[in-house]
Enzyme design. Structure first.
Site, PDB file in Angstrom:
ATOM      1  CD  GLU A 171      17.971 -12.177  -7.957  1.00 41.11           C
ATOM      2  OE1 GLU A 171      17.413 -12.780  -7.042  1.00 41.11           O
ATOM      3  OE2 GLU A 171      17.623 -11.052  -8.333  1.00 41.11           O
ATOM      4  CD  GLU A 203       9.997  -9.897  -8.466  1.00 38.42           C
ATOM      5  OE1 GLU A 203      11.183 -10.120  -8.787  1.00 38.42           O
ATOM      6  OE2 GLU A 203       9.691  -9.097  -7.584  1.00 38.42           O
ATOM      7  CB  CYS A 227      -0.869   0.016   1.246  1.00 35.21           C
ATOM      8  SG  CYS A 227      -1.847  -1.462   1.475  1.00 35.21           S
ATOM      9  CD1 TRP A 237      -0.860  -5.237  -3.965  1.00 42.11           C
ATOM     10  CD2 TRP A 237      -0.367  -6.375  -2.109  1.00 42.11           C
ATOM     11  NE1 TRP A 237      -0.272  -6.416  -4.341  1.00 42.11           N
ATOM     12  CE2 TRP A 237       0.039  -7.136  -3.216  1.00 42.11           C
ATOM     13  CE3 TRP A 237      -0.156  -6.892  -0.840  1.00 42.11           C
ATOM     14  CZ2 TRP A 237       0.640  -8.382  -3.097  1.00 42.11           C
ATOM     15  CZ3 TRP A 237       0.441  -8.134  -0.714  1.00 42.11           C
ATOM     16  CH2 TRP A 237       0.827  -8.863  -1.839  1.00 42.11           C
ATOM     17  CG  HIS A 253      20.130 -35.865  -5.776  1.00 41.62           C
ATOM     18  ND1 HIS A 253      20.571 -37.140  -5.529  1.00 41.62           N
ATOM     19  CD2 HIS A 253      21.252 -35.115  -5.905  1.00 41.62           C
ATOM     20  CE1 HIS A 253      21.892 -37.168  -5.488  1.00 41.62           C
ATOM     21  NE2 HIS A 253      22.338 -35.939  -5.724  1.00 41.62           N
ATOM     22  CE  LYS A 292      -4.745 -14.062 -14.274  1.00 40.52           C
ATOM     23  NZ  LYS A 292      -4.479 -15.453 -14.240  1.00 40.52           N
ATOM     24  NE  ARG A 348       5.249   1.199  -1.342  1.00 39.70           N
ATOM     25  CZ  ARG A 348       6.236   0.854  -0.549  1.00 39.70           C
ATOM     26  NH1 ARG A 348       7.460   1.185  -0.850  1.00 39.70           N
ATOM     27  NH2 ARG A 348       6.025   0.187   0.568  1.00 39.70           N
ATOM     28  CG  ASN A 362       0.395   2.077   3.758  1.00 40.34           C
ATOM     29  OD1 ASN A 362      -0.660   2.139   3.151  1.00 40.34           O
ATOM     30  ND2 ASN A 362       1.513   2.639   3.323  1.00 40.34           N
ATOM     31  N   GLY A 363      -0.555  -1.340   6.592  1.00 39.74           N
ATOM     32  CA  GLY A 363      -0.243  -2.219   7.727  1.00 39.74           C
ATOM     33  C   GLY A 363      -1.422  -3.121   8.046  1.00 39.74           C
ATOM     34  CE  LYS A 394      14.643 -10.234  -9.836  1.00 36.02           C
ATOM     35  NZ  LYS A 394      15.440  -9.759  -8.744  1.00 36.02           N
TER      36      LYS A 394
HETATM   37  C1  F6R Z   1      12.705  -9.655  -6.135  1.00 34.31           C
HETATM   38  C2  F6R Z   1      12.461  -8.682  -5.087  1.00 34.31           C
HETATM   39  C3  F6R Z   1      12.126  -9.173  -3.720  1.00 34.31           C
HETATM   40  C4  F6R Z   1      12.901  -8.365  -2.672  1.00 34.31           C
HETATM   41  C5  F6R Z   1      12.458  -8.757  -1.265  1.00 34.31           C
HETATM   42  C6  F6R Z   1      13.232  -8.029  -0.201  1.00 34.31           C
HETATM   43  O1  F6R Z   1      13.028  -9.037  -7.339  1.00 34.31           O
HETATM   44  O2  F6R Z   1      12.491  -7.502  -5.310  1.00 34.31           O
HETATM   45  O3  F6R Z   1      12.397 -10.528  -3.587  1.00 34.31           O
HETATM   46  O4  F6R Z   1      14.259  -8.603  -2.842  1.00 34.31           O
HETATM   47  O5  F6R Z   1      11.096  -8.483  -1.119  1.00 34.31           O
HETATM   48  O6  F6R Z   1      13.072  -6.651  -0.292  1.00 34.31           O
HETATM   49  P1  F6R Z   1      14.123  -5.672   0.329  1.00 34.31           P
HETATM   50  O7  F6R Z   1      15.423  -5.896  -0.352  1.00 34.31           O
HETATM   51  O8  F6R Z   1      13.571  -4.307   0.085  1.00 34.31           O
HETATM   52  O9  F6R Z   1      14.194  -6.015   1.791  1.00 34.31           O
END
Ligand code: F6R
Length: 615
Positions: free
Chosen positions: A488, A495, A2, A74, A511, A610, A27, A100-101, A492
């Site tokens: 990683e 995501e 949010c 959100w 395995h 979505k 965000r 937020n929260g 990516k």
């Molecule tokens: C992936 C990504 C997330 C953040 C994770 C931690 O691309 O952005 O996995 O790495 O949410 O966020 P931070 O680094 O802000 O603590």
């Protein structure tokens, strides 16, 4: 996540709020709304979907209101729809809240309020806060302090959970009350105007002077004044801080997406990250933020590296580096697990918390828990002045500028670069011989230029994406330092492209996961000369034997690899300890191009595409 924006001043608030909310779009959100103070009444406009839609729904005829609050939601409590969007009004229509929260005891509070005759329209915990403030506001007619402020304090003292809040009251046209606990909130201090935001990028075009609220604090924000208090009514003096980035840094600057911009920023970002920290005369690393603790770090018995998602992957690279270069015991923990465990933190344990935003709730909670148990906690953080930066004992900033793209890219390479510097320096003070130290520092200094060379393969990687981007299951495989890089790469792709991908240490494939490989399944291997080359070749053979398509990241000049590769991406030869910094780049580009070719909006997380409800 949010987002909150608030404005009080002399300019029309509507457009300022909409522009601020647009800056928070990255965000992620599913609905948005604003509330404008009309002098005696609060006018709310909110709806499910994009801010552009909200903007279209607002009156165009020169709105004159100069006080307002806005929110991007959100969903947490209740589905993403217009009723559940913020701002929420209390039952009297006087109190308006953006939040937020998560309010943990909202069920009990709601029951209490219903018994008092309160009716609820939404399923949210935020409406409970609005009604609780409204309830106290109605009860108290004779408070010694200001009644509005008092009722916010009174309500917040009943609440368990986390909040960043901005609250307006129709009887108070000249004030917004903001409060914080466990969710970031800052006040932007301008000239004859003040702003409230959950993220500095929402207000940087209006002012760079900010006050960061701490937990259990509130701000009484007027046009010409800001008063900070605890929620127990104790006055606080708080110095102004300056936002360390400019509006230009959060614009697209000609790139199609923030993610691409940030991938291409990496040579410059890493140069800034390394600048002044590599002593090329004495072959030492200078990390000013942790210098005072250098003796404690050198003699530390154990390190715990913690973070979430991409930051956790950086921690894994850090583990390999610190173990190899500094010969020190290291554990890597997901912050989301560490916070709920009962870890053994004996004397001599140093915790390093890694985070781009410096606001990730799990990482923050893990830090608090480790501090309570006596650990020294360092932060490796990007956002200056963020909660993690402020709550850790010392730390090193990434210095890569704002990361707006949803997927962490330049922050990842900078996190790895900082952990690499820490490992080299720790090694130098402990076991590493001079020649190796010199060589590592010299090579690290060249990394920004090497990344620049790798970025030139973007079009070629786009072609690979065209051919493989329609496949729904991918594997990413690496060994040694490049095992975390493989994880990683998979993250990516998942995501950004919504393609299912698994990252594995290459040897683990046999395995079980090998059963997944079928005709044409893309398997991305990081098969550089350094990473157990011969062993990884056998893993490639296993994939080929089952009809998988191999996308291989290999070193320049490696001819032998050609016969194993359906697609080949070359990267320059670098020391294996520095390889994740280089090998991550083609994987970021691969995820980016696959997503764009699939027609996805790379800078907006899926919850925009979505509807999702996250409880
Ligand atoms: C992936 C990504 C997330 C953040 C994770 C931690 O691309 O952005 O996995 O790495 O949410 O966020 P931070 O680094 O802000 O603590």
């Amino acid at each position: 996540m949010c987002g909150i924006v608030g404005y009080i001043g002399s300019k029309p608030a509507q457009q300022i709020l909409i522009d601020g909310l647009k800056r928070l779009e990255y965000r992620g959100y599913d609905s948005a709304g604003i509330g404008l103070h009309g002098g005696t009444k609060i006018k709310i406009t909110k709806q499910k979907g994009r801010i552009a839609g909200l903007s279209d729904a607002l009156p165009r005829d020169n709105p004159i209101e100069t006080v307002g609050i806005g929110h991007t939601r959100w969903a947490t409590h209740g589905e993403p729809n217009t009723v559940n969007s913020h701002p929420h009004l209390d039952y009297s229509g006087k109190i308006s809240v953006v939040h937020n929260g998560i309010i943990e005891n909202y069920g009990a509070l709601k029951k209490f309020l219903i018994e008092k005759g309160c009716e609820f329209k939404s399923q949210t915990d935020t409406e409970v806060i609005a009604n609780l403030i409204g309830y106290f506001y109605e009860q108290e007619t004779d408070c010694e302090q200001d009644c509005f402020e008092w009722s916010v304090q009174k309500a917040l003292n009943q609440v368990y959970g986390t909040y960043g809040l901005a609250v307006m009251c129709s009887d108070y046209p000249d004030v917004i009350v903001a409060a914080k606990k466990g969710s970031p909130l800052l006040i932007g201090v301008g000239d004859g105007e003040n702003l409230i935001a959950s993220d500095a990028s929402a207000i940087v075009e209006h002012t760079k002077q900010v006050i960061y609220l701490e937990d259990d604090e509130m701000a009484i924000v007027e046009k010409d004044d800001v008063t900070i208090k605890t929620i127990h009514n104790k006055r606080i003096e708080r110095e102004l801080k300056e936002i360390d980035f400019s509006i230009e840094e959060i614009e697209l600057g000609g790139y199609e997406h923030y993610m691409l911009k940030e991938i291409f920023e990496q040579p410059d970002a890493l140069s800034t990250c390394l600048k002044g920290r590599l002593d090329m005369n004495n072959y030492k690393i200078i990390l000013g933020g942790i210098e005072n603790l250098s003796r404690q770090l050198t003699t530390a018995k154990r390190f715990i590296l913690t973070g979430c998602g991409t930051a956790w992957h950086a921690c894994l690279v850090g583990e390999y580096l610190m173990e190899r270069l500094a010969r020190t015991p290291v554990e890597v923990e997901y912050a989301s697990e560490l916070r709920y465990r009962n870890p053994i933190i004996e004397e001599g344990t140093v915790v390093i918390a890694v985070s781009q935003s410096g606001e990730t709730a799990d990482t923050l909670a893990a830090i608090e828990m480790c501090k309570e148990r006596g650990a020294t906690v360092l932060g490796v953080v990007n956002v200056v002045g963020s909660t993690i930066a402020r709550t850790t004992d010392a730390g090193v900033y990434l210095r890569v500028g704002p990361e707006i793209g949803v997927a962490s890219t330049k922050a990842f390479t900078a996190q790895v670069a900082v952990l690499t510097m820490m490992a080299i320096e720790l090694g130098r003070r402990r076991h590493l011989d001079n020649a190796r130290t010199e060589q590592l520092i010299t090579d690290l200094n060249k990394i920004p230029n090497i990344i620049n060379d790798v970025l030139k393969y973007s079009d070629m990687i786009k072609d690979i994406s065209k051919e493989c981007g329609d496949r729904e299951n991918w594997l990413f495989l690496g060994r040694g330092y490049n095992y975390p890089t493989a994880l990683e790469g998979a993250l990516k792709l998942k995501e950004i492209s919504y393609i299912h991908a698994e990252g594995l240490p290459a040897a683990e494939m046999k395995h079980g996961p090998i059963a997944l490989i079928n005709d044409g399944m893309p398997a991305v291997f990081i098969a550089t000369r350094c990473s157990n080359y011969d062993k990884i070749i056998s893993n490639i053979e296993e994939v080929r034997a089952r009809g998988g398509k191999t996308i291989i990241i290999a070193n320049e000049g490696d001819e032998e690899i050609e016969r194993y590769a359906d697609y080949l991406i070359r990267i320059p030869n670098v020391d294996d300890a520095l390889e994740p910094l280089v090998a991550a780049i083609p994987l970021q580009l691969l995820a980016y191009h696959c997503a764009v070719l699939r027609g996805l909006d790379v800078d907006k997380p899926r919850n925009l595409a979505k509807s999702v409800t996250v409880e």
